[in-house]
Structure formats: structure tokens, C-alpha cells
Design a protein around this motif. Sequence first.
Motif, mmCIF file in Angstrom:
data_model
loop_
_atom_site.group_PDB
_atom_site.id
_atom_site.type_symbol
_atom_site.label_atom_id
_atom_site.label_comp_id
_atom_site.label_asym_id
_atom_site.label_seq_id
_atom_site.Cartn_x
_atom_site.Cartn_y
_atom_site.Cartn_z
ATOM 1 N N MET A 63 0.649 -1.215 -0.028
ATOM 2 C CA MET A 63 -0.019 0.117 -0.039
ATOM 3 C C MET A 63 0.982 1.212 -0.194
ATOM 4 O O MET A 63 1.780 1.218 0.814
ATOM 5 C CB MET A 63 -0.772 0.300 1.112
ATOM 6 C CG MET A 63 -1.664 1.099 1.435
ATOM 7 S SD MET A 63 -2.874 1.376 2.736
ATOM 8 C CE MET A 63 -1.758 1.452 4.224
ATOM 9 N N ILE A 64 0.425 2.183 -0.682
ATOM 10 C CA ILE A 64 1.288 3.435 -0.868
ATOM 11 C C ILE A 64 0.562 4.173 0.072
ATOM 12 O O ILE A 64 -0.923 4.626 -0.439
ATOM 13 C CB ILE A 64 1.543 3.913 -2.371
ATOM 14 C CG1 ILE A 64 2.156 3.114 -3.002
ATOM 15 C CG2 ILE A 64 1.862 5.369 -2.311
ATOM 16 C CD1 ILE A 64 2.144 3.566 -4.886
ATOM 17 N N ARG A 65 1.135 5.233 0.947
ATOM 18 C CA ARG A 65 0.552 5.861 1.664
ATOM 19 C C ARG A 65 0.968 7.329 1.293
ATOM 20 O O ARG A 65 2.053 7.730 1.123
ATOM 21 C CB ARG A 65 0.668 5.919 3.111
ATOM 22 C CG ARG A 65 0.302 4.647 3.501
ATOM 23 C CD ARG A 65 0.800 4.284 5.236
ATOM 24 N NE ARG A 65 0.520 5.415 6.197
ATOM 25 C CZ ARG A 65 1.327 5.919 7.158
ATOM 26 N NH1 ARG A 65 1.977 4.880 7.603
ATOM 27 N NH2 ARG A 65 0.825 6.961 7.787
ATOM 28 N N ILE A 66 -0.123 8.191 0.787
ATOM 29 C CA ILE A 66 0.196 9.646 0.721
ATOM 30 C C ILE A 66 -0.067 10.605 1.570
ATOM 31 O O ILE A 66 -1.142 10.631 1.962
ATOM 32 C CB ILE A 66 -0.518 9.913 -0.817
ATOM 33 C CG1 ILE A 66 -0.079 9.004 -1.969
ATOM 34 C CG2 ILE A 66 -0.439 11.501 -1.332
ATOM 35 C CD1 ILE A 66 -1.150 9.005 -2.761
ATOM 36 N N ALA A 67 0.792 11.617 2.069
ATOM 37 C CA ALA A 67 0.415 12.527 3.082
ATOM 38 C C ALA A 67 0.456 13.837 2.522
ATOM 39 O O ALA A 67 1.399 14.231 2.220
ATOM 40 C CB ALA A 67 1.538 12.406 4.295
ATOM 41 N N MET A 68 -0.792 14.375 2.235
ATOM 42 C CA MET A 68 -0.864 15.717 1.575
ATOM 43 C C MET A 68 -1.027 16.767 2.822
ATOM 44 O O MET A 68 -1.994 16.801 3.448
ATOM 45 C CB MET A 68 -2.158 15.809 0.647
ATOM 46 C CG MET A 68 -2.392 16.904 -0.107
ATOM 47 S SD MET A 68 -1.127 17.359 -1.281
ATOM 48 C CE MET A 68 -1.313 16.328 -2.318
ATOM 49 N N TRP A 69 -0.101 17.591 2.832
ATOM 50 C CA TRP A 69 0.037 18.593 3.771
ATOM 51 C C TRP A 69 -0.517 19.813 3.201
ATOM 52 O O TRP A 69 0.126 20.473 2.087
ATOM 53 C CB TRP A 69 1.727 18.647 4.255
ATOM 54 C CG TRP A 69 1.944 17.580 4.683
ATOM 55 C CD1 TRP A 69 2.848 16.407 4.413
ATOM 56 C CD2 TRP A 69 1.716 16.976 6.308
ATOM 57 N NE1 TRP A 69 2.936 15.337 5.085
ATOM 58 C CE2 TRP A 69 2.396 15.803 6.706
ATOM 59 C CE3 TRP A 69 0.927 17.585 7.149
ATOM 60 C CZ2 TRP A 69 2.472 15.181 7.643
ATOM 61 C CZ3 TRP A 69 1.108 16.973 8.425
ATOM 62 C CH2 TRP A 69 1.607 15.874 8.788
ATOM 63 N N SER A 70 -1.578 20.474 3.759
ATOM 64 C CA SER A 70 -1.971 21.664 3.300
ATOM 65 C C SER A 70 -2.234 22.795 4.423
ATOM 66 O O SER A 70 -2.342 22.112 5.595
ATOM 67 C CB SER A 70 -3.570 21.512 2.777
ATOM 68 O OG SER A 70 -4.183 22.593 2.547
ATOM 69 N N GLY A 71 -2.182 23.917 4.088
ATOM 70 C CA GLY A 71 -2.687 25.132 5.049
ATOM 71 C C GLY A 71 -4.221 25.304 5.070
ATOM 72 O O GLY A 71 -4.805 24.573 4.326
ATOM 73 N N PRO A 72 -4.809 26.021 6.074
ATOM 74 C CA PRO A 72 -6.146 26.141 5.996
ATOM 75 C C PRO A 72 -6.424 26.950 4.924
ATOM 76 O O PRO A 72 -5.834 27.750 4.173
ATOM 77 C CB PRO A 72 -6.441 27.076 7.325
ATOM 78 C CG PRO A 72 -5.199 27.627 7.640
ATOM 79 C CD PRO A 72 -3.968 26.860 7.093
ATOM 80 N N ARG A 73 -7.948 27.191 4.653
ATOM 81 C CA ARG A 73 -8.242 28.209 3.508
ATOM 82 C C ARG A 73 -7.809 27.773 2.318
ATOM 83 O O ARG A 73 -7.706 28.580 1.488
ATOM 84 C CB ARG A 73 -8.085 29.783 3.989
ATOM 85 C CG ARG A 73 -8.577 30.046 5.272
ATOM 86 C CD ARG A 73 -9.914 29.433 5.628
ATOM 87 N NE ARG A 73 -11.019 30.118 4.690
ATOM 88 C CZ ARG A 73 -12.416 29.686 4.658
ATOM 89 N NH1 ARG A 73 -12.594 28.613 5.576
ATOM 90 N NH2 ARG A 73 -13.155 30.360 3.927
ATOM 91 N N ASN A 74 -7.736 26.506 1.956
ATOM 92 C CA ASN A 74 -7.240 26.048 0.692
ATOM 93 C C ASN A 74 -8.351 25.075 0.165
ATOM 94 O O ASN A 74 -9.616 24.926 0.528
ATOM 95 C CB ASN A 74 -5.963 25.201 0.695
ATOM 96 C CG ASN A 74 -4.999 25.397 -0.161
ATOM 97 O OD1 ASN A 74 -5.434 25.469 -1.470
ATOM 98 N ND2 ASN A 74 -3.529 25.198 0.100
ATOM 99 N N VAL A 75 -7.939 24.415 -1.113
ATOM 100 C CA VAL A 75 -8.889 23.339 -1.585
ATOM 101 C C VAL A 75 -8.719 21.946 -1.273
ATOM 102 O O VAL A 75 -8.729 20.841 -1.775
ATOM 103 C CB VAL A 75 -9.148 23.400 -3.014
ATOM 104 C CG1 VAL A 75 -9.521 24.853 -3.536
ATOM 105 C CG2 VAL A 75 -7.555 23.132 -3.708
#
Length: 231
Positions: free
Chosen positions: A1-13
Amino acid sequence: MIRIAMWSGPRNVSTALMRSFGARADCAVVDEPLYAFYLAATGLDHPGRAAILASQPTHWWGAVDALRRPAGKALQYEKHMAHHLLPEVGREWLGEVVNAYLIRDPAHVVASYAKVRGTPTLEDLGYPQQVEIFRAHGGPVLDSAALLRDPAGQLRKLCAELGIEFDPAMLTWPAGRRDSDGVWAPHWYAAVERSTGFAPYRDEPVDVPAHLTHLVEAAQPFYDELAAHRL
């Protein structure tokens, strides 16, 4: 299994991007797994606080351990808010995942944030945390404005960088709530629940409150460092 950690700030899509990956038949999604820990550690009173604390591990290591359990799919997409990565969170597990970054111009973020949650700090916006992870682990950088201008093109590039096949199913999804949505969805996800795809990009003027212009200036170097590597 590939685990993708997508790091975002607030007020984004970030929630729309989670919908996009959730539309793939081969992908399980996890919505903000460190949120309960973040609230417990900071004492902040966010909408639905009690329900959030009851729905997830309130220690960061419990949240990380839960992420390591196979989801029965080839991919696991983890929607992370970068500001949830508090200093006391161990960093070793970040080497177990494919890290990626969703960024947005600081002026737009600060102007949008100020409308809904008052006065943020630089750490609230997540830019320093994103840069910290990027410097240690690299990974693809996706700019939200570019994503909204060209969803198909940007998602193809993102998938290539992640080492997975692009799936056209990522471009549309049924309206409504998902079982995988956090219990905070009723407070924040109304627009996403109505959506069936990425909204068109709108090039609108930015009105940053005068007392927050210093925050845009502080965030800009972090954004610029990441933006230099965007898809």
C-alpha cells in the motif's frame, strides 16, 4: 500500500482534493487524522470539539499508529493540516509516507482566514511546517490556483510524481457527504458536499486587513521556497 500524506494549510482546496482521491476505486482516504490530538494539545475550542475528541485518538502516536493499519486498498490518501504538526509530534513516521504539499498564495490565505477565524499566527497557516517536511523529505508541490485552472493537467503531473497512475475518476465525484469525512463536516463542508468537481478558478482582488499584512510578509519566504518546486 502506498500512503500519501498531503500537507495543506487552511483556507485551501484540501477537502476538494480529498474528494478527488476518494473518487478513485483503489484509494482509501483519511480526513485530518491529527485533528483531535491538535485540539487536545492546544485546548482550542473549535466547532464540534467534543465530537472530534471522541472520534479520533487524542495522542499523536495513537493517530500515527492508526494510519499504519492497512485500509484494504492500494492507496491511502491522508489529508493533513500542516498546523496540526505541533513541535511535540515525532517526525520519524514521515519517512514512511510519500509526502506532498498543497500550497496557496499567503495573501489569499490570510484574507480568507481573517473572515472566518479572526487573527491567525504564522504557525496557524502551516507554512513553516510544510517547509520543514519538504526540506527533510521532498515530494511534489501542488499550487491550488494551478489546480483549479487545470485540474486534469495538474492531477496527471501529481500522480506521475507520486508514482501512481492517473485516474480520470479524480475529476468528478457525486455530491453529498462521505463516511470518511470527519465529524466536523457539518460545520465546514457544506460547499464541498454540494460540489461534483473542482470549482473554476476565480481571479479576485485580495483584501488583506492592514493589521495582518505583516503575516503575509512573514509567510511569503516559506511559500516562495515551496512554490519554486511546484508542478
